[in-house]
Structures are given as structure tokens and as C-alpha cells.
Motif scaffolding. Structure first.
Motif, PDB file in Angstrom:
ATOM      1  N   THR A 189       0.907  -1.213  -0.036  1.00  0.00           N
ATOM      2  CA  THR A 189      -0.122   0.051  -0.114  1.00  0.00           C
ATOM      3  C   THR A 189       0.741   1.322   0.036  1.00  0.00           C
ATOM      4  O   THR A 189       0.256   2.375  -0.011  1.00  0.00           O
ATOM      5  CB  THR A 189      -1.085  -0.059   1.195  1.00  0.00           C
ATOM      6  OG1 THR A 189      -0.263  -0.061   2.562  1.00  0.00           O
ATOM      7  CG2 THR A 189      -1.864  -1.126   1.022  1.00  0.00           C
ATOM      8  N   PHE A 190       2.438   0.931   0.102  1.00  0.00           N
ATOM      9  CA  PHE A 190       3.193   2.285   0.180  1.00  0.00           C
ATOM     10  C   PHE A 190       3.385   2.670  -1.198  1.00  0.00           C
ATOM     11  O   PHE A 190       3.582   4.182  -1.459  1.00  0.00           O
ATOM     12  CB  PHE A 190       4.281   1.914   0.762  1.00  0.00           C
ATOM     13  CG  PHE A 190       4.158   1.636   2.141  1.00  0.00           C
ATOM     14  CD1 PHE A 190       3.520   2.662   3.288  1.00  0.00           C
ATOM     15  CD2 PHE A 190       4.426   0.308   2.834  1.00  0.00           C
ATOM     16  CE1 PHE A 190       3.257   2.046   4.497  1.00  0.00           C
ATOM     17  CE2 PHE A 190       3.698   0.067   4.079  1.00  0.00           C
ATOM     18  CZ  PHE A 190       3.540   0.720   4.857  1.00  0.00           C
ATOM     19  N   ARG A 191       3.372   1.746  -2.448  1.00  0.00           N
ATOM     20  CA  ARG A 191       3.837   2.523  -3.561  1.00  0.00           C
ATOM     21  C   ARG A 191       2.407   2.439  -4.411  1.00  0.00           C
ATOM     22  O   ARG A 191       1.555   1.623  -4.551  1.00  0.00           O
ATOM     23  CB  ARG A 191       4.487   1.368  -4.293  1.00  0.00           C
ATOM     24  CG  ARG A 191       5.189   1.704  -5.750  1.00  0.00           C
ATOM     25  CD  ARG A 191       6.232   0.785  -6.042  1.00  0.00           C
ATOM     26  NE  ARG A 191       5.939  -0.500  -6.022  1.00  0.00           N
ATOM     27  CZ  ARG A 191       5.662  -1.164  -7.426  1.00  0.00           C
ATOM     28  NH1 ARG A 191       5.435  -0.184  -8.371  1.00  0.00           N
ATOM     29  NH2 ARG A 191       5.218  -2.539  -7.428  1.00  0.00           N
ATOM     30  N   ALA A 192       2.202   3.774  -4.848  1.00  0.00           N
ATOM     31  CA  ALA A 192       0.966   4.131  -5.581  1.00  0.00           C
ATOM     32  C   ALA A 192       0.563   3.015  -6.618  1.00  0.00           C
ATOM     33  O   ALA A 192      -0.643   2.787  -6.805  1.00  0.00           O
ATOM     34  CB  ALA A 192       1.187   5.406  -6.080  1.00  0.00           C
ATOM     35  N   ALA A 193       1.432   2.769  -7.526  1.00  0.00           N
ATOM     36  CA  ALA A 193       1.099   2.132  -8.615  1.00  0.00           C
ATOM     37  C   ALA A 193       1.107   0.381  -8.587  1.00  0.00           C
ATOM     38  O   ALA A 193       0.776  -0.159  -9.232  1.00  0.00           O
ATOM     39  CB  ALA A 193       2.282   2.194  -9.792  1.00  0.00           C
ATOM     40  N   ALA A 194       1.509   0.036  -7.184  1.00  0.00           N
ATOM     41  CA  ALA A 194       1.775  -1.266  -7.219  1.00  0.00           C
ATOM     42  C   ALA A 194       0.261  -1.958  -7.187  1.00  0.00           C
ATOM     43  O   ALA A 194       0.190  -3.265  -7.835  1.00  0.00           O
ATOM     44  CB  ALA A 194       2.364  -1.713  -5.709  1.00  0.00           C
ATOM     45  N   ALA A 195      -0.744  -1.622  -6.759  1.00  0.00           N
ATOM     46  CA  ALA A 195      -2.054  -2.220  -6.598  1.00  0.00           C
ATOM     47  C   ALA A 195      -2.572  -2.258  -8.049  1.00  0.00           C
ATOM     48  O   ALA A 195      -3.127  -2.911  -8.413  1.00  0.00           O
ATOM     49  CB  ALA A 195      -2.872  -1.569  -5.695  1.00  0.00           C
ATOM     50  N   ASP A 196      -2.382  -1.193  -8.701  1.00  0.00           N
ATOM     51  CA  ASP A 196      -2.713  -0.901 -10.144  1.00  0.00           C
ATOM     52  C   ASP A 196      -1.947  -2.062 -11.038  1.00  0.00           C
ATOM     53  O   ASP A 196      -2.639  -2.671 -11.625  1.00  0.00           O
ATOM     54  CB  ASP A 196      -2.460   0.354 -10.901  1.00  0.00           C
ATOM     55  CG  ASP A 196      -3.854   1.520 -10.087  1.00  0.00           C
ATOM     56  OD1 ASP A 196      -4.708   1.100  -9.648  1.00  0.00           O
ATOM     57  OD2 ASP A 196      -3.032   2.479 -10.093  1.00  0.00           O
ATOM     58  N   GLN A 197      -0.996  -2.021 -10.815  1.00  0.00           N
ATOM     59  CA  GLN A 197      -0.129  -3.056 -11.651  1.00  0.00           C
ATOM     60  C   GLN A 197      -0.318  -4.568 -11.215  1.00  0.00           C
ATOM     61  O   GLN A 197      -0.577  -5.285 -12.012  1.00  0.00           O
ATOM     62  CB  GLN A 197       1.404  -2.828 -11.042  1.00  0.00           C
ATOM     63  CG  GLN A 197       2.105  -3.831 -11.948  1.00  0.00           C
ATOM     64  CD  GLN A 197       3.673  -3.667 -11.606  1.00  0.00           C
ATOM     65  OE1 GLN A 197       4.147  -2.832 -10.653  1.00  0.00           O
ATOM     66  NE2 GLN A 197       4.896  -4.374 -11.936  1.00  0.00           N
ATOM     67  N   LEU A 198      -0.594  -4.833 -10.024  1.00  0.00           N
ATOM     68  CA  LEU A 198      -1.035  -6.225  -9.596  1.00  0.00           C
ATOM     69  C   LEU A 198      -2.657  -6.472 -10.146  1.00  0.00           C
ATOM     70  O   LEU A 198      -2.726  -7.687 -10.646  1.00  0.00           O
ATOM     71  CB  LEU A 198      -1.133  -6.448  -8.153  1.00  0.00           C
ATOM     72  CG  LEU A 198      -1.235  -7.728  -7.405  1.00  0.00           C
ATOM     73  CD1 LEU A 198      -0.193  -8.551  -8.220  1.00  0.00           C
ATOM     74  CD2 LEU A 198      -1.339  -7.838  -6.091  1.00  0.00           C
ATOM     75  N   GLN A 199      -3.480  -5.455 -10.114  1.00  0.00           N
ATOM     76  CA  GLN A 199      -4.728  -5.882 -10.557  1.00  0.00           C
ATOM     77  C   GLN A 199      -4.902  -6.103 -12.277  1.00  0.00           C
ATOM     78  O   GLN A 199      -5.693  -6.800 -12.660  1.00  0.00           O
ATOM     79  CB  GLN A 199      -5.669  -4.542 -10.515  1.00  0.00           C
ATOM     80  CG  GLN A 199      -7.066  -4.727 -10.656  1.00  0.00           C
ATOM     81  CD  GLN A 199      -7.917  -3.669 -10.339  1.00  0.00           C
ATOM     82  OE1 GLN A 199      -7.626  -3.012  -9.450  1.00  0.00           O
ATOM     83  NE2 GLN A 199      -9.159  -3.542 -10.639  1.00  0.00           N
TER      84      GLN A 199
END
Length: 408
Positions: A247-257
């Protein structure tokens, strides 16, 4: 007196001449001016005559007489038909992202051997060149040791390999290229461990999904590895839920999704800067509700020297274990970092129980020997290796195929 009369006559004549010139000029200008087109005004409708009979409207096909439409009234449009259920499902299917079919994992490492063989110049090819010399003296064996150490094999493993090779070469007596290659292959496979269980525990023996925690330092490619691992599991017939606990890296969740959408896997995510342990907990809860086989949890990258961040990783694991034990903790290491990767591995192993290693970036600049040294350092097997940037470049680790690629 005569002069006065003459002056008056001359004045009258002059005034008359001037007046004539002015009048003729006005007429000339009026003739030269372009004529304006007259405006056309539509005639007013005629008033109905009292007692006159209005013409009847033409009969319709059914014989009924239609009433005349009021001037300016819009024509009635036929009512649009409601879409059928099949049409609605077809539109939804077109709007949804296309589901990709991942490449089968069986034999994937063999197909990627050409990329892995880029590392052979340092380890495999260098050793074969040294062992093929006419005379194997002490200087040659020291060069063999240096080659192994340079390839990140490690001191203990290097000494063991050199001792075994010296003994076997002395006993055999002959050193044809095929014999030397066979000896070197046997020793390298033995150091790596051909009989080690390298299965990723992606299915729980009992009820509920297996939980796989992916950990590592910043920049090693954890999120990408988690997405590629989802493809590996889907290719093997598993149903997967992804947990975006970074949750600390802004693009991490979008990338994983995005990775999940490609293979039809649902991604559980939380607010940016939220509690990673809460997201991990919700992901496992969702996996239980959906009846999936595996829940993959991507954690935030953290410096192994930061005590607070490492403690938080321990908290994520403890919170997830409220649903049940974590089945797999995969440590992602950058193969190009060499011995520095071993330092990271030791610290992570103290916080969470590492059950497997994923080596990324093992094509090209990596020296290959890190596979041997990291296993010896942690006492856990290398289970997956990444050989490139492609979506299907993550492969289950096969010791025999790996050594064959190193030796060329």
C-alpha cells in the motif's frame, strides 16, 4: 446701370449651370448604384371559406382514415425494442478485458534455455576450458576455484566441488571433453540438489485456500513476480485471488490488478497508505468466500536494515495466520546482486520463515552460482527463476535443465 444688369445676368447664368451639374451628378450616381434583390415573403395562408368542405385524409392500408397532422408536430417514432438477455451478455463480454491463456509450465525452463545460457561464459564454459588443459597442476586448480568464486558459488561449495573434481579426474585418468562435461554436470547437479522438493505449495491439504506470501527488498520485482506466479498457477489449473498488500507504492495495486485481470483473477486492494496487514487479511477472507485454491499476497518492498519495516512484515504474517497457517513464504532475490542478496536473505529469514526462493533477472548478467550459495545459506530450495521481462518468463526451477544451460 448697364453694368449692374450685366452682372446680374452673369450671376443667374452661373447659378443655373452649377445647379445643372449637381442634378446630373446625382442621377449618374443613382444609375451606377447596384440594384438590391427584392426580399421574398411567403404568402399568408388562405383563410377557410365558410361552408367549404375540407378534403378528407387518404385512407390507410387498413381502410381507416388518418387524422391530418398538426403543422410542426414531430412525427411519432417507433418504440425501441428492449435488448435481449443474450445481447446484454454479449455486450458485457465485449467490454470485459480479454482473458489470456498462460503458457503451460511443463518444460518452460527447457524452452527458455537460450536465455539462461548467456551465463555460461563465466561458469560452465570457463570451467570446461580449464579442465580441458593437457596438464592440471596446482595453478590450474586455483583458477578453477577463482572461476567458481567469481560466479557467486560460495567458498564452502567451491572447495567441495574442487575436491570432488580433483579426486575423480585422478581416478579416471582420461579427460576427454565428453567425460569432463559429464563429471562437471554430476558435481553441479549434486551441489544444487536434484532430489530436493521444489513444489510451490499452492493447494492446501484441508479446507480453504493455500496462502502464499511474497516478500523481498525494494526493486527486486515482487509485484511482477506475484503477477507471473498467478499465471503459472492458472496455467496449472488453479483458481487464484491476489492481495495487493503493498500500500506504500502508488502504482503497485494497479499493476497487480492488471496482472490479475489478464488471467481472470480477482484482486483485493485497500486505500493508498492503508494498513498492509488489513489488506492481506481481507484477501484471504475473499479467497475463502470464493472457494479458490490459492491466495497470493504481494507485500511492500522494504530495506532489510530497517527494523520497523521488518517488524511490520512479521505483523502481516501474524494477521494472515488468524485464518490459518501461511503455506508458503517466497523470498524474491535479484540474481545480479550476488553476495549482497545473501545478506538480505539472512535478515528476512529471521523475521518470517522462508520456505522458498525466487531468483529474478537470471538471464545475462547473473553468474549462475547464486543458485548454489543461496540454498546453502538458507537451507531452503530455489523454487522459481525469472529469465526475462515476458509474462511467461517465470519458470519452475529444474536442476538438470539449469546445469545443462550453464554448460552449453
Amino acid at each position: 446701370m448697364e453694368y449692374v444688369i450685366l452682372a446680374v445676368v452673369i450671376a443667374v447664368v452661373a447659378i443655373g449651370a452649377i445647379t445643372g451639374l449637381v442634378v446630373s451628378g446625382r442621377r449618374r450616381r443613382e444609375l451606377d448604384r447596384p440594384s438590391q434583390a427584392p426580399s421574398v415573403t411567403a404568402p399568408a395562408p388562405a383563410k377557410p371559406v365558410e361552408g367549404a368542405v375540407e378534403p378528407a385524409a387518404p385512407p390507410t392500408a387498413t381502410g381507416a382514415t388518418e387524422a391530418p397532422e398538426a403543422p410542426g408536430a414531430p412525427a411519432e417514432q417507433p418504440a425501441a425494442e428492449a435488448p435481449t438477455a443474450e445481447e446484454v451478455r454479449a455486450e458485457e463480454a465485449e467490454a470485459a478485458p480479454a482473458i489470456e491463456v498462460p503458457e503451460p509450465t511443463a518444460g518452460r525452463l527447457v524452452r527458455l534455455r537460450s536465455r539462461l545460457s548467456r551465463s555460461q561464459s563465466t561458469l560452465g564454459k570457463g570451467l570446461l576450458t580449464l579442465l580441458s588443459r593437457d596438464r592440471l597442476d596446482e595453478d590450474t586448480w586455483e583458477e578453477v576455484e577463482e572461476t567458481l568464486l567469481t560466479a557467486d558459488v560460495g567458498v564452502t561449495a567451491t572447495q567441495e566441488l574442487v575436491d570432488n573434481l580433483r579426486t575423480r579426474v585422478k581416478v579416471l585418468g582420461t579427460r576427454t571433453p565428453d567425460e569432463l562435461r559429464g563429471l562437471l554436470r554430476e558435481e553441479l547437479v549434486g551441489l544444487i540438489g536434484a532430489d530436493t522438493d521444489r513444489t510451490v505449495r499452492s493447494v492446501k491439504d484441508g479446507d480453504g485456500p493455500a496462502v502464499v506470501l511474497v516478500v523481498g527488498v525494494n526493486g527486486v520485482g515482487k509485484t511482477t513476480t506475484t503477477g507471473k506466479l498467478a499465471r503459472v498457477l492458472v496455467a496449472d489449473g488453479r483458481k487464484v485471488v491476489l492481495g495487493a498488500a503493498d500500500t506504500f507504492r502508488a502504482a503497485a495495486a494497479d499493476q497487480l490488478q492488471t496482472w490479475g485481470e489478464r488471467v481472470g483473477a480477482h484482486t483485493v486492494r485497500g486505500p493508498e497508505g492503508g494498513d498492509p496487514a488489513s489488506v492481506a487479511f481481507d484477501a484471504v477472507k475473499q479467497g475463502i468466500a470464493d472457494g479458490v485454491d490459492t491466495v497470493l499476497i504481494d507485500t511492500a518492498g522494504r530495506l532489510h536494515t530497517k527494523t520497523g519495516l521488518m517488524d511490520e512484515l512479521g505483523k502481516v504474517k501474524r494477521v494472515v495466520e488468524k485464518h490459518g497457517p501461511v503455506d508458503e513464504v517466497l523470498l524474491v532475490l535479484d540474481a545480479t546482486t550476488g553476495q549482497n542478496g545473501l545478506v538480505q536473505a539472512r535478515v528476512f529469514a529471521e523475521v518470517v520463515d522462508i520456505t522458498g526462493i525466487v531468483l529474478t533477472k537470471l538471464d545475462g548478467t547473473a553468474k549462475g552460482g547464486i543458485v548454489i550459495s543461496v540454498q546453502r545459506e538458507l537451507g531452503v530450495p530455489v523454487k522459481l527463476i525469472g529469465l526475462g521481462e515476458g509474462a511467461d518468463d517465470l519458470a519452475p526451477f529444474e536442476p538438470g535443465a539449469f546445469v545443462d544451460a550453464l554448460l552449453g
